[in-house]
Design an enzyme around this catalytic site. Structure first.
Site, PDB file in Angstrom:
ATOM      1  N   PRO A 124      57.127  53.956  40.022  1.00  0.00           N
ATOM      2  CA  PRO A 124      57.593  54.466  41.315  1.00  0.00           C
ATOM      3  C   PRO A 124      59.089  54.734  41.457  1.00  0.00           C
ATOM      4  CG  PRO A 124      57.175  52.127  41.467  1.00  0.00           C
ATOM      5  CD  PRO A 124      56.739  52.548  40.088  1.00  0.00           C
ATOM      6  N   CYS A 125      59.559  55.771  40.793  1.00  0.00           N
ATOM      7  CA  CYS A 125      60.968  56.147  40.931  1.00  0.00           C
ATOM      8  C   CYS A 125      61.276  56.661  42.340  1.00  0.00           C
ATOM      9  CB  CYS A 125      61.369  57.154  39.867  1.00  0.00           C
ATOM     10  SG  CYS A 125      60.304  58.588  39.728  1.00  0.00           S
TER      11      CYS A 125
END
Length: 158
Positions: A124-125
């Site tokens: 989850p950037c």
């Protein structure tokens, strides 16, 4: 042989790529597929990834349980490992990720590692935002997609 499946998500068509055992890439909408060395496939892992993404977008999944294959520099791998520790519905700043990755002064490099992340959403950037809670680059310039994902997770970013 690599295979892919496409999933029509609320942010557009996602192309999920697998080597048959692990998920190797998630291509965001409007990504050119001509360079993709893969063909449509129905690998079990692709079907499961599509199912888990649907659950995520429906609000019933907060954590992905998929075999993921990542390849990068040691620093990138540390950043991506740090990204995986950010819980659903929360965010960290680029500086906080740099600290977690063991390189507190490498804030800009964290941004580049995020950009190089081939598994957006799954790694989850999008949960990394500016220190002042502002949206900064997502997959280059796709902050509109980042906003949708953060709104889905009810993350305060304004």
């Amino acid at each position: 042989m690599k295979g892919f499946i496409q999933y029509d998500s609320p942010i557009g068509i996602l192309t999920i790529v697998s080597d048959g055992e692990s998920i190797t890439e998630v291509l965001l909408p409007e990504t050119e597929l001509s360079a993709l060395d893969a063909e449509p496939a129905e690998y079990c892992v692709l079907i499961e990834a599509s199912k888990q993404l649907q659950e995520y977008f429906n609000g019933t999944r907060t954590h992905f349980q998929l075999p993921l294959f990542t390849e990068g520099t040691p620093f990138q791998m540390r950043v991506w490992d740090a990204l995986r520790t950010i819980p659903f519905g929360e965010s960290l700043s680029y500086a906080e990720i740099a600290e977690k990755a063991g390189s507190p002064k490498a804030v800009r490099a964290v941004g580049q590692a995020n950009k190089a992340n081939k598994l957006p959403i799954l790694v989850p950037c999008h949960r990394v935002i500016g220190k002042n809670k502002s949206l900064t680059g997502y997959a280059g310039t796709k902050t509109d997609l980042k906003a949708v994902l953060l709104e889905l997770e009810k993350v305060d970013f304004r």
